[in-house]
Design a protein around this motif. Structure first.
Motif, PDB file in Angstrom:
ATOM      1  N   ILE A  19      27.447   7.691   6.775  1.00 59.88           N
ATOM      2  CA  ILE A  19      27.067   6.397   6.410  1.00 59.88           C
ATOM      3  C   ILE A  19      26.849   6.391   4.777  1.00 59.88           C
ATOM      4  CG2 ILE A  19      24.632   6.897   6.748  1.00 59.88           C
ATOM      5  CD1 ILE A  19      24.529   3.825   7.512  1.00 59.88           C
ATOM      6  N   LEU A  20      27.356   5.142   4.276  1.00 63.86           N
ATOM      7  CA  LEU A  20      27.043   4.910   2.834  1.00 63.86           C
ATOM      8  C   LEU A  20      26.165   3.876   2.625  1.00 63.86           C
ATOM      9  CD1 LEU A  20      28.240   5.051  -0.121  1.00 63.86           C
ATOM     10  CD2 LEU A  20      29.919   3.346   0.202  1.00 63.86           C
ATOM     11  N   ILE A  21      25.152   4.299   1.828  1.00 64.90           N
ATOM     12  CA  ILE A  21      24.096   3.200   1.703  1.00 64.90           C
ATOM     13  C   ILE A  21      24.127   2.917   0.239  1.00 64.90           C
ATOM     14  CG2 ILE A  21      22.732   3.665   3.708  1.00 64.90           C
ATOM     15  CD1 ILE A  21      20.704   5.067   1.593  1.00 64.90           C
ATOM     16  N   VAL A  39      26.217  -0.048   3.574  1.00 65.17           N
ATOM     17  CA  VAL A  39      25.036  -0.661   4.339  1.00 65.17           C
ATOM     18  C   VAL A  39      24.083  -0.854   2.967  1.00 65.17           C
ATOM     19  CG1 VAL A  39      22.996  -0.489   5.648  1.00 65.17           C
ATOM     20  CG2 VAL A  39      25.379   0.481   6.503  1.00 65.17           C
ATOM     21  N   HIS A  40      23.291  -2.026   2.776  1.00 69.50           N
ATOM     22  CA  HIS A  40      22.532  -2.420   1.766  1.00 69.50           C
ATOM     23  C   HIS A  40      21.214  -2.041   2.099  1.00 69.50           C
ATOM     24  CE1 HIS A  40      20.364  -5.719  -0.913  1.00 69.50           C
ATOM     25  NE2 HIS A  40      20.768  -4.345  -1.648  1.00 69.50           N
ATOM     26  N   VAL A  41      20.542  -1.165   1.619  1.00 66.58           N
ATOM     27  CA  VAL A  41      19.219  -0.752   1.711  1.00 66.58           C
ATOM     28  C   VAL A  41      18.465  -0.685   0.051  1.00 66.58           C
ATOM     29  CG1 VAL A  41      17.624   0.974   2.692  1.00 66.58           C
ATOM     30  CG2 VAL A  41      19.748   0.670   3.707  1.00 66.58           C
ATOM     31  N   LEU A  46      13.177   0.812   0.494  1.00 59.67           N
ATOM     32  CA  LEU A  46      13.329   1.892   1.367  1.00 59.67           C
ATOM     33  C   LEU A  46      12.256   2.931   1.775  1.00 59.67           C
ATOM     34  CD1 LEU A  46      16.510   4.013   1.054  1.00 59.67           C
ATOM     35  CD2 LEU A  46      14.307   5.366   0.837  1.00 59.67           C
ATOM     36  N   THR A  47      12.248   3.105   2.897  1.00 56.52           N
ATOM     37  CA  THR A  47      11.494   4.122   3.585  1.00 56.52           C
ATOM     38  C   THR A  47      12.013   4.840   4.627  1.00 56.52           C
ATOM     39  OG1 THR A  47      10.700   2.643   5.444  1.00 56.52           O
ATOM     40  CG2 THR A  47       9.447   2.107   3.339  1.00 56.52           C
TER      41      THR A  47
END
Length: 103
Positions: A19-21, A39-41, A46-47
């Protein structure tokens, strides 16, 4: 051990086992767009309990930002929490592919 891949080499690496964040903030995505499939995080929220992470614990997580500096910090954080994380060097400023835009 930290691993790194350049942003323009990322697409062939993405698949069912990865996955690409994108850890940039929303205003940055509005300005530049984002890599398709990312994926936008946001780094600010972020946690390790974030669903984008926990749902993908068994995958390689590629981490990108604007230039590769924040993503390196996030990669270190993820590695410390037993994720398989790879920094994406160059970030969106060196990305040469198509981008998607936030609506």
């Amino acid at each position: 051990m930290t691993k790194e891949v350049h942003i323009n080499d990322i697409q062939p690496l993405l698949g069912d086992d990865s996955i690409l964040i994108d850890v940039r903030e929303t205003d940055e995505l509005l300005e530049t767009g984002f890599v398709p499939g990312a994926v936008h995080v946001p780094m600010s929220t972020l946690t390790v309990e974030d669903n984008a992470l926990t749902d993908n614990k068994d995958k390689t997580i590629y981490v990108m930002c604007r230039s590769g500096k924040r993503s390196l910090n996030v990669q270190t954080f993820l590695l410390e929490h037993d994720f398989d994380a790879v920094n994406v060097a160059g970030g969106i400023i060196e990305y040469e592919g198509d981008v998607n835009r936030l609506q």
